[in-house]
Write an enzyme that holds these catalytic residues in place. Structure first.
Site, PDB file in Angstrom:
ATOM      1  N   GLN A  99       0.821  -1.216   0.000  1.00 44.47           N
ATOM      2  CA  GLN A  99       0.000   0.000   0.000  1.00 44.47           C
ATOM      3  C   GLN A  99       0.852   1.262   0.000  1.00 44.47           C
ATOM      4  O   GLN A  99       0.319   2.368   0.027  1.00 44.47           O
ATOM      5  CB  GLN A  99      -0.930   0.009   1.222  1.00 44.47           C
ATOM      6  CG  GLN A  99      -1.858  -1.189   1.304  1.00 44.47           C
ATOM      7  CD  GLN A  99      -3.033  -1.097   0.335  1.00 44.47           C
ATOM      8  OE1 GLN A  99      -3.306  -0.055  -0.263  1.00 44.47           O
ATOM      9  NE2 GLN A  99      -3.727  -2.209   0.159  1.00 44.47           N
ATOM     10  N   HIS A 140      -1.396  -5.149  -8.788  1.00 46.23           N
ATOM     11  CA  HIS A 140      -2.768  -4.653  -8.982  1.00 46.23           C
ATOM     12  C   HIS A 140      -3.166  -3.544  -8.019  1.00 46.23           C
ATOM     13  O   HIS A 140      -4.298  -3.073  -8.040  1.00 46.23           O
ATOM     14  CB  HIS A 140      -3.769  -5.812  -8.903  1.00 46.23           C
ATOM     15  CG  HIS A 140      -4.034  -6.314  -7.533  1.00 46.23           C
ATOM     16  ND1 HIS A 140      -5.193  -6.032  -6.857  1.00 46.23           N
ATOM     17  CD2 HIS A 140      -3.298  -7.072  -6.699  1.00 46.23           C
ATOM     18  CE1 HIS A 140      -5.149  -6.610  -5.668  1.00 46.23           C
ATOM     19  NE2 HIS A 140      -4.016  -7.248  -5.553  1.00 46.23           N
ATOM     20  N   CYS A 168     -20.026  -7.765  10.553  1.00 47.92           N
ATOM     21  CA  CYS A 168     -21.071  -8.349   9.711  1.00 47.92           C
ATOM     22  C   CYS A 168     -20.594  -8.605   8.288  1.00 47.92           C
ATOM     23  O   CYS A 168     -21.170  -9.421   7.575  1.00 47.92           O
ATOM     24  CB  CYS A 168     -22.279  -7.425   9.657  1.00 47.92           C
ATOM     25  SG  CYS A 168     -22.987  -7.079  11.260  1.00 47.92           S
TER      26      CYS A 168
END
Ligand code: FES
Lengths: 408, 137
Positions: free
Chosen positions: A207, A229, A350
């Site tokens: 990153q 990528h 979640c």
């Protein structure tokens, strides 16, 4: 319908120029770069050029560049490679990493832990930055590897890689000059011999590549992983920089490719694409992204109550904004935004298959509720101010809707 | 990942809101991911002399803090329970909810369990209050 991509830390589109230089290497120049005939040699020439571009980008020699299938493989090769080269089954060896690494590093370390390697996981501060002293505290006589990510993938915080590099250099020079007989360690003599060997320093720089200093010499790293990528290059290609002299055992066996460190037929088109992608990094306009990101944060604070920033504002890449919207759930926001044509990501429990909140947000001490409402927005060079305005407006509506929907 | 029915209920949930003069209220939370669900029930006046099991759920509303599947599950549960007697409504299973939604991803089944649990909780709270006509503080 809008089509707004705010998830550039997940992946970036392939730059058109990158794609263009790759194309001839599928159907026209398809030779195996290991073949001696001219079909092969033509491919090899392209691979050599790509390798030279990457070496130039990292400020190293071409034979220190290993192409891999991605950064995950590069991280695996770096960590397991160093550990395997150190007779890890016989001796107790120690490695240091951090709690908030990418799974490519974290899971590799956990795997090695099960094999008997001792691992220390350093906790970042609440600002999402690792303190150099906290790394130093963990160093022991049998430490052989330190792996710290350059930029955290969720909160975008920049880690003090240069400073850790200097620390490692200092410890290594002390080890060389130290008389083994005065070592406080109680290990047997033969073990001491080996454990006094140097510490290697690895960084997952996936990153960071678009935004940070990448010269390996200046950073003082021995191993560095990057990915295609995330830098407008293709998926399926990564690079591991391995400093000359690093004792590393290969983990994938086969032919003598990649200086005998990574077996497998050279993937010419992807390597060419990687070479072009790093070449283009130098031409990128970081100010534009930073301006948009700063504007976004300002607008969010202006328009939505109870949003908080996750991670340091100062030590952060210009692409990243990670916020928690109190009283809403992130996956619902993601879904609602997606329906409005906007792609972001969340660290909510979640949204994860394991129903655990993001380990990164937990490591910096966020509450479960704050992680529940976390959003990561990572901007790219195609984004515009109009897109930001539209996003803020949509998020505001959704936050109001979900807050109203929640039990009081 | 989600069926079109889930997405539709997520976008435009049915029976979302509060019943201020609800007869029964039940709230459950999910310790796993931090989700909260609350159901409000209003029974029909016409059958107020019948046993609780026989009373008809005339109105039902929900409030949810949770993921898309949680919102869609509670929305669907309220659809399924509305107009049914309490006994019938209590027979609604997580599978009924998931099926009516056109299926749920495996990791999201617990969100539909939460919806049925909220209903059970509301009924339980109500019958507990019946046993104690003047509720203790
Ligand atoms: S509410 Fe958390 S997974 Fe559904």
């Amino acid at each position: 319908m809008q089509n707004i991509y705010f998830d550039n830390a997940a992946t970036t589109p392939v730059n058109k120029n990158v794609l263009e230089v790759m194309l001839p290497y599928f159907c026209e120049i398809y030779g195996n770069a290991s073949s001696l005939h001219s079909f092969g040699q033509e491919a090899l020439k392209a691979v050599d050029e790509a390798r030279a571009k990457v070496a130039n980008f990292l400020g190293c020699e071409t034979n220190e560049i290993i192409f891999t299938s991605g950064a995950t493989e590069a991280d695996n090769l770096a960590i397991m490679g160093v550990v395997f080269a150190n007779n890890y089954l016989e001796k107790k060896i120690h490695i240091i990493t951090t709690e908030f690494e990418h799974p490519a590093v974290l899971e590799t370390c956990k795997y090695l832990e099960k094999q008997g390697v001792e691992v220390s996981y350093v906790k970042p501060g609440s600002d999402g930055v690792i303190k150099v002293e906290d790394i130093e505290k963990e160093i022991k006589d049998n430490t052989i590897l330190i792996s710290v990510m350059y930029v955290n993938n969720e909160i975008g915080t920049i880690q003090p890689i240069k400073e850790i590099g200097q620390l490692v250099k200092k410890i290594n020079s002390e080890r060389i000059t130290r008389d083994p007989s005065t070592s406080s360690s109680l290990r047997s003599d033969s073990a001491r011999d080996d454990t006094l060997r140097q510490i290697y320093f690895h960084t997952d720089a996936v990153q960071a590549a678009l935004y940070c200093e990448m010269n390996v010499e200046n950073l003082g790293v021995d191993l560095m992983a990057i990915s295609g990528h995330k830098i407008y290059g293709p998926k399926g290609i990564g690079v591991l920089y391995i400093k000359k002299g690093t004792r590393l055992q290969k983990i994938q066996h086969g032919g003598h490719h990649e200086f005998n460190k990574r077996a497998g037929t050279l993937n010419t088109p992807l390597m060419v694409g990687m070479g072009k992608a790093v070449e283009l990094i130098q031409t990128r306009d970081l100010n534009k992204i930073k301006f948009l990101r700063d504007y976004l944060w300002q607008e969010l604070q202006k328009n939505i109550v109870d949003v908080s920033l996750n991670g340091s504002w100062e030590d952060r890449t210009p692409t990243n904004l990670n916020v928690s919207v109190q009283g809403v759930e992130g996956e619902a926001l993601l879904l609602g935004l997606d329906m409005a044509g906007i792609a972001i990501s969340t660290g909510s429990a979640c949204s994860s298959g394991s129903l655990e909140p993001s380990h990164v947000l937990m490591s910096i001490g966020l509450s479960h509720e704050a992680a529940h409402g976390s959003l990561r927005i990572t901007l790219g060079e195609e984004n515009t101010k109009e897109e930001i305005d539209y996003f803020v407006q949509q998020l505001k509506q959704l936050a109001e809707k979900f807050r109203q929907m929640a039990p009081k | 990942m989600y069926s079109s029915i889930v997405l539709e209920h997520f976008k435009n949930p049915h029976n979302q809101g509060v019943i201020l003069d609800a007869d029964a209220v039940g709230q459950v939370g999910n310790p796993v991911c931090g989700d909260i669900m609350k159901l409000y029930l209003k029974f029909s006046e016409a059958d107020k002399d019948k046993s609780l099991e026989e009373r008809v759920i005339e109105d039902i509303k929900f409030e949810t803090l949770g993921c898309g599947a949680a919102i869609a599950s509670t929305s669907m549960l309220t659809d399924l329970a509305k107009g049914k007697t309490v006994a019938e409504a209590l027979k609604i299973t997580k599978q009924n909810v998931a099926d009516a939604l056109g299926g749920l991803p495996a990791v999201k089944i617990h969100c539909s369990i939460l919806a049925t649990e909220a209903l059970e909780k509301a009924v339980k709270n109500y019958s507990a209050s019946l046993e104690r006509p003047s509720p203790a503080v």
